[in-house]
Scaffold this motif. Structure first.
Motif, PDB file in Angstrom:
ATOM      1  N   LEU A  87       0.821  -1.211   0.000  1.00  0.00           N
ATOM      2  CA  LEU A  87       0.000   0.000   0.000  1.00  0.00           C
ATOM      3  C   LEU A  87       0.857   1.264   0.000  1.00  0.00           C
ATOM      4  N   ASN A  88       0.555   2.167  -0.938  1.00  0.00           N
ATOM      5  CA  ASN A  88       1.145   3.506  -0.934  1.00  0.00           C
ATOM      6  C   ASN A  88       0.252   4.483  -0.177  1.00  0.00           C
ATOM      7  N   PHE A  89      -1.052   4.407  -0.458  1.00  0.00           N
ATOM      8  CA  PHE A  89      -1.999   5.312   0.174  1.00  0.00           C
ATOM      9  C   PHE A  89      -3.400   4.724   0.072  1.00  0.00           C
ATOM     10  N   GLY A  90      -4.180   4.943   1.117  1.00  0.00           N
ATOM     11  CA  GLY A  90      -5.578   4.536   1.095  1.00  0.00           C
ATOM     12  C   GLY A  90      -6.406   5.554   1.857  1.00  0.00           C
ATOM     13  N   GLY A  91      -7.489   6.001   1.278  1.00  0.00           N
ATOM     14  CA  GLY A  91      -8.336   6.987   1.933  1.00  0.00           C
ATOM     15  C   GLY A  91      -9.802   6.671   1.738  1.00  0.00           C
ATOM     16  N   PHE A  92     -10.602   6.810   2.814  1.00  0.00           N
ATOM     17  CA  PHE A  92     -12.030   6.509   2.774  1.00  0.00           C
ATOM     18  C   PHE A  92     -12.777   7.575   3.569  1.00  0.00           C
ATOM     19  N   ILE A  93     -13.851   8.097   2.997  1.00  0.00           N
ATOM     20  CA  ILE A  93     -14.648   9.096   3.707  1.00  0.00           C
ATOM     21  C   ILE A  93     -16.092   9.024   3.238  1.00  0.00           C
ATOM     22  N   ASN A  94     -17.007   9.201   4.186  1.00  0.00           N
ATOM     23  CA  ASN A  94     -18.430   9.200   3.888  1.00  0.00           C
ATOM     24  C   ASN A  94     -19.025  10.543   4.302  1.00  0.00           C
ATOM     25  N   LEU A  95     -19.818  11.125   3.408  1.00  0.00           N
ATOM     26  CA  LEU A  95     -20.493  12.389   3.669  1.00  0.00           C
ATOM     27  C   LEU A  95     -21.999  12.163   3.576  1.00  0.00           C
ATOM     28  N   TRP A  96     -22.735  12.692   4.516  1.00  0.00           N
ATOM     29  CA  TRP A  96     -24.190  12.504   4.531  1.00  0.00           C
ATOM     30  C   TRP A  96     -24.847  13.783   5.033  1.00  0.00           C
ATOM     31  N   ALA A  97     -25.953  14.166   4.405  1.00  0.00           N
ATOM     32  CA  ALA A  97     -26.649  15.386   4.811  1.00  0.00           C
ATOM     33  C   ALA A  97     -28.141  15.201   4.633  1.00  0.00           C
ATOM     34  N   ARG A  98     -28.901  15.902   5.487  1.00  0.00           N
ATOM     35  CA  ARG A  98     -30.360  15.864   5.401  1.00  0.00           C
ATOM     36  C   ARG A  98     -30.923  17.260   5.592  1.00  0.00           C
ATOM     37  N   TYR A  99     -31.911  17.601   4.787  1.00  0.00           N
ATOM     38  CA  TYR A  99     -32.694  18.812   5.005  1.00  0.00           C
ATOM     39  C   TYR A  99     -34.164  18.411   4.992  1.00  0.00           C
ATOM     40  N   ASP A 100     -34.809  18.560   6.155  1.00  0.00           N
ATOM     41  CA  ASP A 100     -36.169  18.071   6.324  1.00  0.00           C
ATOM     42  C   ASP A 100     -36.182  16.570   6.007  1.00  0.00           C
ATOM     43  N   ARG A 101     -36.916  16.141   4.983  1.00  0.00           N
ATOM     44  CA  ARG A 101     -36.938  14.715   4.644  1.00  0.00           C
ATOM     45  C   ARG A 101     -36.066  14.374   3.426  1.00  0.00           C
ATOM     46  N   PHE A 102     -35.368  15.331   2.874  1.00  0.00           N
ATOM     47  CA  PHE A 102     -34.521  15.084   1.711  1.00  0.00           C
ATOM     48  C   PHE A 102     -33.093  14.803   2.171  1.00  0.00           C
TER      49      PHE A 102
END
Length: 265
Positions: free
Chosen positions: A81-96
């Motif tokens: 392995l040289n590099f490994g990156g993991f990220i999760n983004l989550w957002a909510r506005y009202d029911r969306f």
């Protein structure tokens, strides 16, 4: 896997009606913090995580090259392995709701062949880089204090790049890159056991020949809320894809435990 997503949706619906009935009967299956009941209208979560994934399947790094069977554990991948990156983004506005999951991994594997006529030895470095991101948007169909379900749709974008450098005795190099996009549909269910402990299950499936023949992924985590802004999670994730096009083959399964830390604002 599409059937599995449908089954999860049905199970979520059953859970919704059970929770609603429990509320009508005055049942309290778990203690829920009042702050959870009065959810804010908008929420954004950022979760960097570590995925200790193994890799198995068939890969053709170059369209004119052979298809190679691969079966590597997480420890095997870590060696190169040289590099490994993991990220999760989550957002909510009202029911969306919207979510994005990004992954990038770069490895270099070196092979040395000795005892060759005239040149003596040959050294080859194979660099492999994989990037994928799953972008989804949807609607919160069920929104109870203890139980929520989001239905989602979007796309998974893949990019795979491979290069080889051979030293024998002059240096020769060659590289190729291929990419595709898979449409996917999915579901995300969240359950509060207490005001501190919760569970998350998310799954999606797609492909259908648009990009790959098919692709699916599933994630299940157990989460612990440290305070209103931070939480920690641990679970298991599987990502499957079957791609054959233009001589390139990327028919793989990545699977392994995950741990993450979430910042919520």
């Amino acid at each position: 896997m599409i059937r599995a997503v449908i089954a999860l949706s049905v199970a979520a619906s059953v859970g919704f009606f059970h929770a609603a009935r429990a509320a009508d009967l005055g049942e309290q299956p778990g203690r829920v913090d009042p702050a959870v009941v009065a959810r804010p209208v908008s929420v954004v979560q950022v979760t960097p995580y570590l995925w200790a994934s193994g890799l198995s399947g068939d890969i053709s790094p170059f369209k004119l090259g052979p298809t190679i069977g691969v079966d590597k554990s997480f420890s095997d991948i870590m060696k190169h392995l040289n590099f490994g990156g993991f990220i999760n983004l989550w957002a909510r506005y009202d029911r969306f709701v919207v979510s994005g999951d990004l992954m990038y991994v770069s490895t270099t594997e070196t092979k040395v062949v000795k005892g060759l006529p005239l040149i003596g030895a040959l050294k080859a470095d194979l660099d492999a880089r994989e990037f994928n991101t799953t972008l989804l948007a949807g609607y919160r169909a069920f929104d109870l204090p203890q139980f929520t379900v989001d239905f989602l749709a979007g796309a998974r974008v893949w990019s795979v790049a491979n290069s080889v450098k051979v030293k024998a005795p002059v240096i020769l190099s060659y590289s190729e890159k291929f990419a595709w996009i898979d449409p996917v549909v999915g579901v995300r269910a969240f359950y509060n056991f207490t005001d501190k402990v919760s569970a998350l299950v998310q799954a999606d499936a797609g492909g259908a020949g648009v990009g790959s023949k098919f692709t699916w992924q599933a994630l299940a985590t157990l989460n612990y809320r440290i305070n209103d802004s931070f939480s920690a999670s641990a679970g298991y994730k599987v990502l499957r894809v079957d791609y054959h096009s233009g001589g390139h083959v990327f028919d793989t399964t990545l699977h392994g435990p995950v741990i993450g830390a979430t910042y919520r604002f």
